[in-house]
Design a protein around this motif. Structure first.
Motif, PDB file in Angstrom:
ATOM      1  N   GLU A 212     -58.724  -5.178  -8.817  1.00 57.10           N
ATOM      2  CA  GLU A 212     -57.920  -6.370  -9.113  1.00 57.10           C
ATOM      3  C   GLU A 212     -58.837  -7.578  -9.289  1.00 57.10           C
ATOM      4  O   GLU A 212     -60.024  -7.511  -8.975  1.00 57.10           O
ATOM      5  CB  GLU A 212     -56.903  -6.636  -7.997  1.00 57.10           C
ATOM      6  CG  GLU A 212     -57.517  -7.001  -6.669  1.00 57.10           C
ATOM      7  CD  GLU A 212     -56.470  -7.317  -5.592  1.00 57.10           C
ATOM      8  OE1 GLU A 212     -55.262  -7.242  -5.861  1.00 57.10           O
ATOM      9  OE2 GLU A 212     -56.881  -7.652  -4.467  1.00 57.10           O
ATOM     10  N   GLY A 213     -58.259  -8.668  -9.799  1.00 52.98           N
ATOM     11  CA  GLY A 213     -59.042  -9.892  -9.964  1.00 52.98           C
ATOM     12  C   GLY A 213     -59.959  -9.811 -11.168  1.00 52.98           C
ATOM     13  O   GLY A 213     -59.540  -9.436 -12.244  1.00 52.98           O
ATOM     14  N   ALA A 214     -61.228 -10.151 -10.943  1.00 50.81           N
ATOM     15  CA  ALA A 214     -62.161 -10.359 -12.051  1.00 50.81           C
ATOM     16  C   ALA A 214     -62.741  -9.060 -12.598  1.00 50.81           C
ATOM     17  O   ALA A 214     -63.958  -8.881 -12.657  1.00 50.81           O
ATOM     18  CB  ALA A 214     -63.269 -11.315 -11.602  1.00 50.81           C
ATOM     19  N   ILE A 244     -49.097  -2.288 -11.231  1.00 50.67           N
ATOM     20  CA  ILE A 244     -49.851  -3.465 -10.789  1.00 50.67           C
ATOM     21  C   ILE A 244     -49.171  -4.774 -11.216  1.00 50.67           C
ATOM     22  O   ILE A 244     -49.804  -5.822 -11.276  1.00 50.67           O
ATOM     23  CB  ILE A 244     -51.324  -3.408 -11.263  1.00 50.67           C
ATOM     24  CG1 ILE A 244     -51.420  -3.338 -12.788  1.00 50.67           C
ATOM     25  CG2 ILE A 244     -52.023  -2.203 -10.617  1.00 50.67           C
ATOM     26  CD1 ILE A 244     -52.867  -3.417 -13.302  1.00 50.67           C
ATOM     27  N   GLY A 245     -47.888  -4.679 -11.530  1.00 54.43           N
ATOM     28  CA  GLY A 245     -47.099  -5.900 -11.751  1.00 54.43           C
ATOM     29  C   GLY A 245     -47.262  -6.531 -13.110  1.00 54.43           C
ATOM     30  O   GLY A 245     -46.918  -7.702 -13.293  1.00 54.43           O
ATOM     31  N   LEU A 246     -47.779  -5.790 -14.090  1.00 59.68           N
ATOM     32  CA  LEU A 246     -47.864  -6.320 -15.452  1.00 59.68           C
ATOM     33  C   LEU A 246     -46.742  -5.728 -16.285  1.00 59.68           C
ATOM     34  O   LEU A 246     -46.304  -4.605 -16.041  1.00 59.68           O
ATOM     35  CB  LEU A 246     -49.206  -5.929 -16.092  1.00 59.68           C
ATOM     36  CG  LEU A 246     -50.458  -6.613 -15.566  1.00 59.68           C
ATOM     37  CD1 LEU A 246     -51.704  -5.920 -16.122  1.00 59.68           C
ATOM     38  CD2 LEU A 246     -50.462  -8.092 -15.946  1.00 59.68           C
ATOM     39  N   PRO A 283     -47.028  -5.260  -5.369  1.00 64.99           N
ATOM     40  CA  PRO A 283     -46.424  -6.475  -5.924  1.00 64.99           C
ATOM     41  C   PRO A 283     -47.374  -7.668  -5.984  1.00 64.99           C
ATOM     42  O   PRO A 283     -47.221  -8.539  -6.835  1.00 64.99           O
ATOM     43  CB  PRO A 283     -45.248  -6.755  -4.970  1.00 64.99           C
ATOM     44  CG  PRO A 283     -45.520  -5.973  -3.738  1.00 64.99           C
ATOM     45  CD  PRO A 283     -46.380  -4.817  -4.123  1.00 64.99           C
ATOM     46  N   ASP A 284     -48.357  -7.707  -5.102  1.00 59.43           N
ATOM     47  CA  ASP A 284     -49.253  -8.875  -5.112  1.00 59.43           C
ATOM     48  C   ASP A 284     -50.623  -8.549  -5.693  1.00 59.43           C
ATOM     49  O   ASP A 284     -51.616  -9.175  -5.356  1.00 59.43           O
ATOM     50  CB  ASP A 284     -49.397  -9.438  -3.690  1.00 59.43           C
ATOM     51  CG  ASP A 284     -49.974  -8.397  -2.737  1.00 59.43           C
ATOM     52  OD1 ASP A 284     -49.974  -7.187  -3.084  1.00 59.43           O
ATOM     53  OD2 ASP A 284     -50.435  -8.790  -1.642  1.00 59.43           O
TER      54      ASP A 284
END
Ligand code: SF4
Ligand code: SF4
Length: 395
Positions: A212-214, A244-246, A283-284
């Motif tokens: 996740e993230g960068a 992953i919430g996309l 969700p996050d």
């Protein structure tokens, strides 16, 4: 081209080899087992994500336990497993060693093949070019199984089954495409053209620990606890992005697939076998922070979108702990290079007016010494809020 097919899901809490083997076997069992895809005597190319020589725990590359499990199943079916990729940085044998593949090669007898030799392939129904230069290995194998890692991606929001095939482009040719196709939607169209040529029989995605993230190399490992398998790479990516919430339209490759009617991008039309994907949703999950919401400005003309994106686009910046190894400059597709890690005494280390924001340098840096810094405007105005307002105003 990939055809619509169900996606099988299996839970896997750890990379324990026995647990992963059982999970992969379970995923394939819903769809007829490995013998549905691999026949005795066939050469089977396993294409993991081997971006570079990153330690396994960084979650940059496909975990060796997943590659091992698939290679063992290919052997079980009487096939001959080959493992190959064209790493973004470094020689394949060294990258494979750092990614923990040596014991896998020894145990399974799989052959490690690099993609440096190129061949030309016609692209049926092409959208970018009628002919593509890809690895010659495609001509030498009978079956391709893609083994992607689920990660965020600075340029393309998410990397999964479809994006994993970008590694079929030999070596530095990848940089040339980055230079030619600067917009995410153009790169997405190229990735679909690669899929039209390669036509993997199957994708088995490592989402046990995602990034996740960068992403795709400087993000944080994030447990998702899932393996996904399916014969339609579009469908595998659609299910993965939902975990992953996309939403599919936020991912340029899936947006391109929808506009080209390439596979099924409507989650409601994809059958998921083996369990309810919602039970594994994170969700996050932290997305790439700067690009995802641009896609929501769909009603705006393309040139306006490009202008807005340029104003909000994050720029690479070299951090003080850079070791000046030069990998970023060597991998920059702009010639002469737009990044200069050796300029420590003056002059811009990144020439913003020449940088095409492909983020290859960020992806390749082994030290996490390049951050993608948001623009002055992006720090003050959320593109997501702007997108909401623009959409409301235009509707
Ligand atoms: S920024 Fe990273 S890749 Fe570039 S020279 Fe420094 S350590 Fe090497
Ligand atoms: S400086 Fe980095 S982001 Fe800019 S063009 Fe070169 S590799 Fe791409």
């Amino acid at each position: 081209m990939s055809t619509s097919a169900p996606v099988a899901l299996a839970k896997a809490a750890t990379y324990d080899p026995a647990e992963i083997l059982a999970a992969v076997r379970g995923c394939l069992g819903h769809q007829g087992g490995i013998r549905a895809w691999v026949k005795p005597g066939q050469r089977v190319l396993l294409k993991p994500n081997l971006l570079g020589g990153f330690p396994v725990e960084r979650a940059v590359t496909t975990h060796p336990a997943v590659i091992r499990a698939v290679a063992l199943l290919v052997r079980e079916a009487g096939g001959e497993p080959w493992i190959g990729d064209s790493p973004g940085m470094g020689a394949l044998d060294k990258v494979a060693s750092r990614c923990g593949l040596e014991p896998v090669l020894a145990e399974t007898g799989a052959r490690l093949v690099d993609f440096s030799e190129a061949a030309e392939y016609p692209v049926p129904g092409h959208r970018v070019v009628p002919q593509l230069t890809l690895t010659r290995v495609l001509r030498e194998v009978d079956v391709i199984i893609s083994l992607p890692k689920l990660k965020t991606h600075g340029h393309l929001v998410m990397t999964g089954a479809l994006k994993n095939q970008y590694g079929l482009i030999p070596g530095s040719l990848k940089s040339q495409w980055h230079f030619r196709l600067r917009q995410p939607e153009w790169m997405a169209a190229l990735i679909l053209d690669i899929d039209r040529v390669a036509r993997p029989a199957l994708a088995i995605m490592d989402a046990v620990v995602a990034m996740e993230g960068a992403g795709p190399s400087a993000g944080q490992p994030r447990p998702v606890g899932a393996l996904l398998a399916g014969a339609c790479l579009v469908s595998v990516d659609v299910v993965a992005c939902q975990l992953i919430g996309l939403q599919p339209p936020q991912v340029p490759v899936l947006a391109a697939a929808a506009s080209q009617q390439y596979g099924t991008t409507d989650p409601r039309k994809i059958e998921v076998l083996g369990g309810d994907w919602r039970s594994l949703r994170v969700p996050d999950f932290a997305p790439v922070p700067h690009l995802a919401d641009v896609q929501r400005l769909v009603p705006l003309p393309a040139f306006v979108l490009r202008w807005i994106r340029r104003l909000w686009t994050a720029r690479p910046r070299i951090l003080p702990h850079c070791t000046q190894c030069g990998i970023c400059a060597a991998g920059c597709p702009v010639k002469p290079t737009a990044i200069h890690p050796d300029r420590t005494g003056g002059g811009p280390q990144v020439e913003d007016h020449r940088c095409i924001c492909c983020y290859c340098c960020h992806e390749f840096c082994p030290q996490h010494a390049i951050e993608l810094r948001q623009s002055w405007l992006a720090r003050r105005i959320s593109l997501g809020r702007l997108a909401d307002r623009a959409t409301r105003w235009l509707s």
